[in-house]
Design a protein around this motif. Structure first.
Motif, mmCIF file in Angstrom:
data_model
loop_
_atom_site.group_PDB
_atom_site.id
_atom_site.type_symbol
_atom_site.label_atom_id
_atom_site.label_comp_id
_atom_site.label_asym_id
_atom_site.label_seq_id
_atom_site.Cartn_x
_atom_site.Cartn_y
_atom_site.Cartn_z
ATOM 1 N N PRO A 114 43.376 48.986 39.080
ATOM 2 C CA PRO A 114 43.267 50.510 38.627
ATOM 3 C C PRO A 114 42.048 51.432 38.605
ATOM 4 C CG PRO A 114 44.478 48.893 37.185
ATOM 5 C CD PRO A 114 43.629 48.237 38.307
ATOM 6 N N ARG A 115 40.824 50.944 38.248
ATOM 7 C CA ARG A 115 39.732 51.468 38.131
ATOM 8 C C ARG A 115 39.482 52.331 39.421
ATOM 9 N NH1 ARG A 115 34.627 47.620 36.640
ATOM 10 N NH2 ARG A 115 33.544 49.518 36.750
ATOM 11 N N GLN A 116 39.950 51.566 40.500
ATOM 12 C CA GLN A 116 39.739 52.366 41.759
ATOM 13 C C GLN A 116 40.642 53.266 42.157
ATOM 14 O OE1 GLN A 116 40.203 48.329 43.409
ATOM 15 N NE2 GLN A 116 38.280 48.644 44.817
ATOM 16 N N LEU A 117 41.413 53.795 41.468
ATOM 17 C CA LEU A 117 42.396 54.737 41.663
ATOM 18 C C LEU A 117 42.180 56.022 41.077
ATOM 19 C CD1 LEU A 117 45.813 52.638 41.121
ATOM 20 C CD2 LEU A 117 44.143 52.896 43.182
ATOM 21 N N GLN B 83 48.953 57.254 37.481
ATOM 22 C CA GLN B 83 50.316 57.706 37.009
ATOM 23 C C GLN B 83 51.367 57.199 37.778
ATOM 24 O OE1 GLN B 83 52.058 58.069 34.532
ATOM 25 N NE2 GLN B 83 50.472 59.675 33.633
ATOM 26 N N ARG B 84 51.068 57.198 39.119
ATOM 27 C CA ARG B 84 52.221 56.733 39.966
ATOM 28 C C ARG B 84 52.498 55.194 39.561
ATOM 29 N NH1 ARG B 84 53.635 59.695 44.599
ATOM 30 N NH2 ARG B 84 52.593 61.727 44.067
ATOM 31 N N VAL B 85 51.268 54.615 39.531
ATOM 32 C CA VAL B 85 51.592 52.931 39.336
ATOM 33 C C VAL B 85 52.113 52.923 37.821
ATOM 34 C CG1 VAL B 85 50.149 50.849 38.918
ATOM 35 C CG2 VAL B 85 49.387 52.509 40.719
ATOM 36 N N SER B 86 51.698 53.575 36.892
ATOM 37 C CA SER B 86 52.222 53.359 35.738
ATOM 38 C C SER B 86 53.797 53.761 35.715
ATOM 39 C CB SER B 86 51.414 54.577 34.618
ATOM 40 O OG SER B 86 52.277 54.630 33.455
ATOM 41 N N LEU B 87 54.327 54.728 36.386
ATOM 42 C CA LEU B 87 55.669 55.122 36.384
ATOM 43 C C LEU B 87 56.281 53.794 37.351
ATOM 44 C CD1 LEU B 87 55.627 58.807 37.995
ATOM 45 C CD2 LEU B 87 57.028 57.711 35.991
ATOM 46 N N GLY B 88 55.600 53.202 38.286
ATOM 47 C CA GLY B 88 56.091 52.261 38.978
ATOM 48 C C GLY B 88 56.495 50.892 38.364
ATOM 49 N N ARG B 89 55.362 50.684 37.335
ATOM 50 C CA ARG B 89 55.541 49.433 36.259
ATOM 51 C C ARG B 89 56.964 49.823 35.284
ATOM 52 N NH1 ARG B 89 50.766 48.537 32.486
ATOM 53 N NH2 ARG B 89 51.489 50.348 31.721
ATOM 54 N N ALA B 90 56.970 50.908 35.052
ATOM 55 C CA ALA B 90 58.022 51.222 34.259
ATOM 56 C C ALA B 90 59.364 51.120 34.965
ATOM 57 C CB ALA B 90 58.201 52.585 33.673
ATOM 58 N N SER C 14 45.501 43.760 39.743
ATOM 59 C CA SER C 14 45.561 44.708 41.086
ATOM 60 C C SER C 14 46.779 45.388 40.550
ATOM 61 C CB SER C 14 45.867 43.611 42.285
ATOM 62 O OG SER C 14 47.154 42.983 42.124
ATOM 63 N N VAL C 15 47.109 46.459 41.576
ATOM 64 C CA VAL C 15 48.443 47.196 41.252
ATOM 65 C C VAL C 15 49.485 46.352 41.523
ATOM 66 C CG1 VAL C 15 49.804 49.007 42.322
ATOM 67 C CG2 VAL C 15 47.248 49.462 42.264
ATOM 68 N N PHE C 16 49.620 45.479 42.376
ATOM 69 C CA PHE C 16 50.738 44.587 42.765
ATOM 70 C C PHE C 16 50.910 43.827 41.343
ATOM 71 C CE2 PHE C 16 52.741 40.451 43.904
ATOM 72 C CZ PHE C 16 53.732 41.080 44.439
ATOM 73 N N ASP C 17 50.011 43.173 40.871
ATOM 74 C CA ASP C 17 50.063 42.539 39.562
ATOM 75 C C ASP C 17 50.789 43.178 38.489
ATOM 76 O OD1 ASP C 17 49.806 40.114 40.718
ATOM 77 O OD2 ASP C 17 47.492 40.024 40.501
ATOM 78 N N ASN C 18 50.278 44.503 38.455
ATOM 79 C CA ASN C 18 50.608 45.077 37.273
ATOM 80 C C ASN C 18 52.140 45.501 37.347
ATOM 81 O OD1 ASN C 18 48.767 46.891 35.368
ATOM 82 N ND2 ASN C 18 47.398 46.553 37.010
ATOM 83 N N LEU D 239 48.334 48.455 46.805
ATOM 84 C CA LEU D 239 48.901 47.458 46.037
ATOM 85 C C LEU D 239 47.854 46.403 45.914
ATOM 86 C CD1 LEU D 239 52.283 46.465 47.530
ATOM 87 C CD2 LEU D 239 51.732 47.389 45.280
ATOM 88 N N HIS D 240 46.697 46.315 46.637
ATOM 89 C CA HIS D 240 45.454 45.243 46.232
ATOM 90 C C HIS D 240 44.407 45.981 45.705
ATOM 91 C CE1 HIS D 240 47.991 42.224 48.255
ATOM 92 N NE2 HIS D 240 48.093 43.178 49.161
ATOM 93 N N GLN D 241 44.468 47.110 45.238
ATOM 94 C CA GLN D 241 43.380 47.854 44.374
ATOM 95 C C GLN D 241 43.632 47.604 43.005
ATOM 96 O OE1 GLN D 241 41.434 50.626 45.894
ATOM 97 N NE2 GLN D 241 42.576 51.066 47.549
#
Lengths: 408, 332
Positions: A162-165, A171-178, A116-120, A158-160
Motif C-alpha cells: 500500500p505505501r507504494q501506491l 482508494q481503489r484497493v480499498s474499494l476492491g477489498r470491500a 501486498s495488494v493481492f493479500d489485502n 497486485l504485488h505492490q
C-alpha cells in the motif's frame, strides 16, 4: 405449510439461486428508531430509514451530526443503544460484524500496510471460504481477486505494498477489498475526502459506474453535497443526531423541509432572512427592503408574525424598478463584494433591515455579463414558486400555494 | 554557500577565486570555512561536559578492561605481566566458565519467550482496561514492581520460596502438588530466580507493548472484523505483524538484560547463600562468575577476559537478531 411460510421458503430459494448464479445479491436495510448514546450524550437520535435493494442512500450532514456513528452501528462496530436494525427481515442488532456480510470503505483507506495488494483483497476471502481443498480454494480466491482487480483497473498493482501506491490507487484497493467478497451491503465512510479535488471528481464518477455494475445496496456518508447529489438515489440530511429530511436530490433542492436543509444544500446555500411581516393589499412587506407580491395571504394569515424567507442565489435576477411583477419577491440591497467565477458571478449583498435588527447579508448568482460593482444598489427579484417560507422559530417549512402548484 | 559552489563549479570562476585569495578582501569560501569552524567549536563545546563524564566512566574503564585481559594484573599487586591470550586459554579449559555460559544461555532462552508471551498477554488484557474508567490504576499496578529496588524485593521472594514456610510451597500444597526445594534445589533454583525476575521486569515490557498496541490503527482491526476474521486470525495476521517492531525491541532488551542479570541472582542465591550461586553452581551465570572471579578470588585479568567473552556473545546475538529482523519485522 402456511402461505406465509411457503413464501419465505420460496424467497430463500430465490436468494440461493441468485447467489449460485453469481447474480447481483442485494439486501434491504431498515433502521427503526436506531439510537446511540455515549453516557449522557445522545449522538444518534431515533433514526428511521429504509434503504431499498440496490439503492444508494447518502447520509449527509455537517461534522459531528451522527452520520458516521449511524454507519458504524449498521456495520456492527458500535453497539446500538436502542432501536432496531434489519437486513431484509433479519434483526441484526446482536450479530457480530463478521456475520453481517458488509463491505466497508474507510476515509483513510485502512489497508493492511504489511500485505501486498493481492493479500489485502484475498484476506476477506480466506476468512470466508471453508469448502474445497486447499489448492481449489487458493485458485478460486486468486480468480476472484484478479477479476475484481481488473474491474477496478488495479490488476498491475497486485504485488505492490500500500505505501507504494498513490492516494487514488489506495482508494481503489480499498474499494476492491470491500467488493471482492460480494457483500450484501456496502458502507462508505467519506471515501473520497482524502483525495485531491480533481481525483475526487473522477472517483465520484467511478463510484457511480461501479454501482451500476454491482448494484449492491449502499450507504454512503459524506459532508460533501456534491458527492451526495451525484451519487444518491436518496439523501438523508442529518443534524445533531437527528434526521432532518429524507428525499431525492431534487426533493431536497426544491422542497427543503426546514431552513437547515435549505441552507445546507446548494452551492452556496439558500439565502435565509427572518423578519416581521405585514399584509398590504396584494403584497406582503417583510422589513423595509423585501416585498412579497402574492394573492394568497390566507396561507400566511395563520402563521406567526415572524417568518424566514428563503431564496436560492441562482433564482435571483436583476430587474429595474418598472419591471416589478404582480407576483414574486423583490428585494433592495447594496453590493458588498463581487466574486467573478468565469461562468457566473456571485454578488454578496447586504439588505437594509428594520431599525435594531441585524443587517441581512445574502448572495445572488448572476450572469457573468451583469454590470455589477461594489457599492451598487440593486433590485433583485425571484419568481414566487422559487420562494421558500419557513417558520421563524422551529425552522419548519411553510407550504404556500405557488410552490405546490409549480411542482404539480 | 551557493556562491562558493557556483564559483568552484566553473573553471574560469575557479581561476578568479584563486587570484582573489591572495588579495585583501577574504574570499567567500574563506568566510564559509570560518563560519563552519565556529559552528564546530560551539558544537564540541556543548558536547564536552557530557562526553567527559562518558569517557571517564565508560570508555576508559572499557579500554582498561581490554588492556588487563592480556595481562596478569592484581588490584593490590604491582607485578603486572603481559601474558597474551593466556587468560582466554585458561577460560576455555575452565569447566565452571563453560557451565556458567550454559546457565546464562538457558536463562536467556527461557526468559525471552516467557517475557514476550506474558508481557504481550497482559498488555492485550490491559488494553481493554486502559480505555475503561480506572485503566490508569491497572497500568500503575503492573508497572509498580519495576520501580521497586531489586535487592529488597528479591529478599521478599527468598521468603516466598522458603521450602518450609514459604508462600510458593503453601500454594503448591493447596492444589495437591508436591512441595519443591526452590532455592535449595539444583533444578529449581534458577526457575525461582526467573519467576522473581519476570515479576520484577514484566511491568516495563507491558508498558512497551501497550504503546505498540496503541499504534496499531483501530480501523485495521475493524476492517478485518468486517472481512470476517475471528479474534485469533486478527491477532495472527494483523496485530502480530504490525507489532513486530515492538516485539523486536522487547526481545533485544530482554536478551541484553538476561545475559547481564546479576542483582537478583546474587541476592537470592549468591553472597550469604554460599557465595557461589545456587546449590552446585546451578545459578552461577556468566555475570555472577565474573563478579566472583574478580572480587572474591582477585583474578581481575581472568574476570576481564570473561566479561569480554560475555560482551562478544551479546554483540553477536544482537547482530544476529538485527539480521533476522530485516526479514521478519515490518516497519511502516
Amino acid at each position: 405449510m402456511t402461505w406465509n411460510a411457503s413464501l419465505v421458503h420460496l424467497r430463500g430459494w430465490c436468494v440461493q439461486l441468485a447467489r449460485s448464479n453469481e447474480e447481483k445479491c442485494v439486501s434491504r436495510v431498515e433502521l427503526r428508531k436506531m439510537s446511540k448514546q455515549f453516557g449522557e450524550r445522545t449522538v444518534v437520535n431515533e433514526v428511521d430509514l429504509v434503504a431499498e435493494q440496490g439503492e444508494v442512500v447518502v447520509l449527509l450532514g455537517p461534522s459531528g451530526c451522527g452520520k458516521t456513528s449511524t454507519l458504524r452501528m449498521i456495520a456492527g462496530l458500535e453497539s446500538i443503544t436502542y432501536g432496531e436494525l434489519y437486513f431484509d427481515d433479519r434483526l441484526m442488532n446482536a450479530e457480530p460484524p463478521d456475520r453481517r456480510s458488509i463491505g466497508m470503505v474507510f476515509q483513510n483507506y485502512a489497508l493492511y500496510p504489511h500485505m501486498s495488494v493481492f493479500d489485502n483483497l484475498a484476506f476477506g476471502l480466506e476468512s470466508q471460504s471453508k469448502t474445497g481443498t486447499r489448492s481449489e480454494r487458493r485458485k478460486s480466491i486468486s480468480e476472484r481477486v484478479t477479476e475484481t482487480a481488473e474491474l477496478l483497473e488495479i490488476g498491475h498493482l497486485l504485488h505492490q505494498r500500500p505505501r507504494q501506491l498513490s492516494g487514488g490507487q489506495r482508494q481503489r484497493v480499498s474499494l476492491g477489498r470491500a467488493l471482492v467478497r460480494k457483500p450484501d451491503v456496502f458502507l462508505m465512510d467519506e471515501p473520497l475526502s482524502n483525495l485531491d479535488a480533481n481525483l475526487r471528481d473522477r472517483m465520484r464518477m467511478e463510484l457511480a459506474r461501479l454501482h451500476q455494475v454491482h448494484g449492491i445496496t449502499t450507504l454512503y456518508v459524506t459532508h460533501d453535497q456534491g458527492e451526495a447529489l451525484t451519487l444518491a438515489d436518496r439523501i438523508v440530511v442529518m443534524n445533531q443526531g437527528s434526521v432532518c429530511q429524507i428525499g431525492t436530490p431534487s426533493d431536497l433542492y426544491d422542497q427543503p423541509s426546514s431552513s437547515f436543509v435549505a441552507n445546507f444544500i446548494g452551492m452556496p446555500g439558500m439565502n435565509l432572512w427572518t423578519s416581521q411581516w405585514e399584509s398590504k393589499g396584494t403584497r406582503i412587506q417583510c422589513g423595509p427592503a423585501t416585498t412579497l407580491h402574492t394573492d394568497f395571504r390566507d396561507v400566511l394569515a395563520t402563521q406567526s408574525r415572524s417568518i424566514t424567507i428563503g431564496v436560492r442565489p441562482e433564482h435571483l435576477h436583476l430587474i429595474r424598478s418598472e419591471q416589478i411583477e404582480s407576483s414574486g419577491l423583490t428585494a433592495q440591497c447594496r453590493v458588498d463584494l463581487v466574486e467573478r467565477l468565469g461562468s457566473h458571478l456571485l454578488a454578496h449583498c447586504t439588505m437594509e433591515a428594520e431599525a435594531g435588527a441585524i443587517q441581512t447579508s445574502f448572495v445572488a448568482r448572476l450572469d457573468s455579463e451583469s454590470q455589477v460593482e461594489r457599492g451598487d444598489y440593486l433590485l433583485l427579484a425571484a419568481p414566487l414558486h422559487r420562494v421558500h417560507l419557513f417558520d421563524a422559530e422551529s425552522g419548519d417549512r411553510i407550504e404556500h400555494f405557488s410552490s405546490v402548484a409549480a411542482l404539480a | 554557500m551557493t556562491i562558493t559552489k557556483l564559483v568552484s563549479n566553473d573553471p574560469e570562476g575557479a581561476h578568479i577565486t584563486h587570484l582573489n585569495s591572495g588579495t585583501k578582501p577574504p574570499t567567500p569560501s574563506l568566510i564559509a570555512w570560518a563560519r563552519k569552524a565556529k559552528d564546530r567549536l560551539v558544537a564540541y563545546g556543548l558536547l564536552f561536559p557530557a562526553m567527559s563524564v562518558f569517557v571517564v566512566f565508560f570508555y576508559l574503564p572499557a579500554a582498561f578492561l581490554l588492556y588487563i585481559s592480556f595481562f596478569h594484573w592484581g588490584i593490590l599487586s604491582s607485578a603486572t605481566k603481559f601474558v597474551g591470550l593466556a587468560n582466554f586459554r585458561t577460560l576455555i579449559h575452565q569447566p565452571l566458565f563453560l557451565k556458567s555460559l550454559e546457565t546464562s544461555g538457558y536463562y536467556t532462552l527461557v526468559m525471552i519467550p516467557a517475557t514476550v508471551m506474558l508481557a504481550l498477554g497482559i498488555a492485550l488484557i490491559l488494553k481493554e482496561a486502559v480505555t475503561a474508567r480506572r485503566g490508569g490504576i491497572w497500568r500503575a499496578a503492573v508497572f509498580l514492581p519495576h520501580v521497586t529496588p531489586v535487592v529488597a524485593t528479591s529478599i521478599i521472594w527468598i521468603w516466598i520460596f522458603n521450602p518450609q514456610f514459604g508462600l510458593a510451597n503453601f500454594l503448591l500444597k493447596a492444589i495437591h502438588l508436591p512441595a519443591l526445594g526452590w532455592l535449595e534445589s539444583v533444578h529449581w533454583a534458577l526457575p525461582a530466580v526467573m519467576i522473581d525476575t519476570l515479576w520484577h521486569s514484566l511491568g516495563l515490557y507491558v508498558i512497551i507493548f501497550l504503546a505498540g498496541l496503541a499504534n496499531v490503527p483501530r480501523e485495521l482491526v475493524e476492517v478485518a472484523q468486517l472481512d470476517g476474521a475471528k479474534r485469533g486470525r486478527i491477532f495472527r495476521r494483523i496485530i502480530w505483524p504490525l507489532l513486530s517492531p515492538t516485539t523486536f525491541f522487547v526481545v533485544i532488551l530482554a536478551t541484553v538484560n538476561s545475559w547481564q542479570a546479576f542483582s537478583q541472582i546474587y541476592t537470592m542465591t549468591g553472597g550469604p547463600h554460599g557465595g557461589a550461586g545456587g546449590p552446585a553452581f546451578s545459578t552461577t551465570t556468566d555475570a555472577l562468575l565474573v563478579y566472583q572471579t574478580a572480587f572474591i578470588y582477585d583474578h581481575f585479568s581472568l574476570a576481564a577476559a570473561m566479561s569480554l567473552v560475555l560482551f562478544a556473545i551479546i554483540l553477536l546475538l544482537t547482530f544476529l537478531q538485527k539480521r533476522i529482523s530485516n526479514r521478519v519485522v515490518f516497519y511502516r
